[in-house]
Design an enzyme around this catalytic site. Sequence first.
Site, PDB file in Angstrom:
ATOM      1  N   SER A  42      66.844  92.015  77.865  1.00 12.62           N
ATOM      2  CA  SER A  42      65.639  91.237  77.548  1.00 12.62           C
ATOM      3  C   SER A  42      64.659  91.937  76.619  1.00 12.62           C
ATOM      4  CB  SER A  42      64.916  90.818  78.838  1.00 12.62           C
ATOM      5  OG  SER A  42      65.573  89.726  79.423  1.00 12.62           O
ATOM      6  N   LYS A  74      63.630  89.783  73.780  1.00  9.48           N
ATOM      7  CA  LYS A  74      62.498  88.844  73.759  1.00  9.48           C
ATOM      8  C   LYS A  74      61.333  89.368  72.939  1.00  9.48           C
ATOM      9  CE  LYS A  74      63.614  86.516  78.126  1.00  9.48           C
ATOM     10  NZ  LYS A  74      64.638  87.370  78.750  1.00  9.48           N
ATOM     11  N   SER A 123      59.572  87.405  81.585  1.00 12.68           N
ATOM     12  CA  SER A 123      60.883  87.562  80.950  1.00 12.68           C
ATOM     13  C   SER A 123      61.776  86.364  81.243  1.00 12.68           C
ATOM     14  CB  SER A 123      61.568  88.857  81.405  1.00 12.68           C
ATOM     15  OG  SER A 123      62.598  89.214  80.522  1.00 12.68           O
ATOM     16  N   LYS A 178      58.009  95.802  77.154  1.00 19.70           N
ATOM     17  CA  LYS A 178      59.030  94.872  77.619  1.00 19.70           C
ATOM     18  C   LYS A 178      60.138  95.575  78.388  1.00 19.70           C
ATOM     19  CE  LYS A 178      60.530  90.775  78.046  1.00 19.70           C
ATOM     20  NZ  LYS A 178      61.054  91.245  79.350  1.00 19.70           N
TER      21      LYS A 178
END
Length: 478
Positions: free
Chosen positions: A66, A69, A126, A229
């Site tokens: 992720s 993202k 997320s 993140k």
Amino acid sequence: MIGLRQVEGAVFVNVSRAAFQIALIACFFLHPVGGSAAPYAAMVMDARTGEVLHSRNADTRLHPASLTKMMTLYVVFDAVERGEIGLDQKVKISRKAAKEPPSKLGLRAGQKVKLRYLIRAAAVRSANDAATALGEAVSGSESRFARRMNDMAKAMGLNKTTFKNAHGLTEQGHLSTARDMTVLGRHMFYDFPDYYNLFSRRSTSAGQKTVRNTNRRLLNAYRGADGIKTGYTRAAGFNLVASAERGGKRVIATVFGGRSVATRNQRVAELLDMGFSRSPDRAAVKKPRRPVLSLPANIVAQSGRVMRSSRPPLRPIAAPADGTLIAIAEDISDVLAEVALSDTTIPALAEFAATTDPGNGRTGIDQRPVLRHMVAQGSAQEELEFDLEDGQVVMRDPDEGERRWGINVGLFTTRGEAERVLLQTALVEIATLDAAKRSVVRGPKGWEANFLGLSEEGAALACSRLNARSLPCTPKPG
């Protein structure tokens, strides 16, 4: 046959009951909780200069999970700034987006959700369904959006990164490196400072529910951490790009292949400490060159929307010396970032920004005719509601009910002090003030610090919670 699907924070198995029991026992003995055979890689960078302070396997192509993202959100922020799509535009959720596995927001096919809520869900929770919906909203399909992600990566110099989707679930050829993800994190900080605060929110409203940050453990444990993140799949391990600021220094640390959340966070904390110890106390900031995609202007996008031509962001408002106009909720750049404005509104905003620039000798001019024009155009074209109050425009969203109340949290001798208290108060009481607008207004006795855009109940609740902490707060009707 047992089918495993790895996603951030979960593993899904499609098996019969008997096969499930066998698989469960096997997983218990063969794959301890938090275990990961994913390769390890790391990088530490001085965010001010881009200097690499530490690296290990930093150019090895691995599964980003992720961390993907970050690019999804970067491209969406770029599209918003270009005028292709607005933060309050409602996105219809496709079946594909709704069927994405967890982590997810729980979107339903056919549901319409504002773009801003999808952004929050993707950045903070997320959410895979939100990420897919964002890609489809901007480019019409996730595959076309992935091509745009790759074009942006190329323009940014991420030469070892290839994206296949918007969410980061394991897919053949969907790969990146610790170096590329560190560079991307640095671009996120410098290229979109108005949005970067999203990554430090411990929780936020995503419209249908409040979502909690997947990175809150590090944010709570490491002093100065403010993003960015997390990512996890079995193929990737536990990944994280983290940024922290201390004493004027800013360091970005990236880890691929952590064995658990705890060990990953511990390693990232060690790398950040290393970065702060190795970086100089003073360094000239060398911002990265912002990549620019050569998208055709005024073309009809595949999704059926007309894309407006790219235009440079307007300059922030500077407060007039005589206090004629102190603030318009936030400055012009924040207004543009928060609301999808029509083309006919933009010239009025540009005119307003120009007449409040102290460098052009026109400060102190009464801006209300310009503001009224902006109000009329904005209300007619975008179904927005504005109030003009003593030289201050307060934006309202009719879809979110009556929010004509605000709160006052003090009167101060300087504008800077008022702004600082507003920020501190917002962080203390994020549960009720997350969506409120901060406003500083000069009055006869000093600078008033206010939060605007609350409901009457919301204002009362915020003051009740602040007063319980012995902090000043007075509800006030809008």
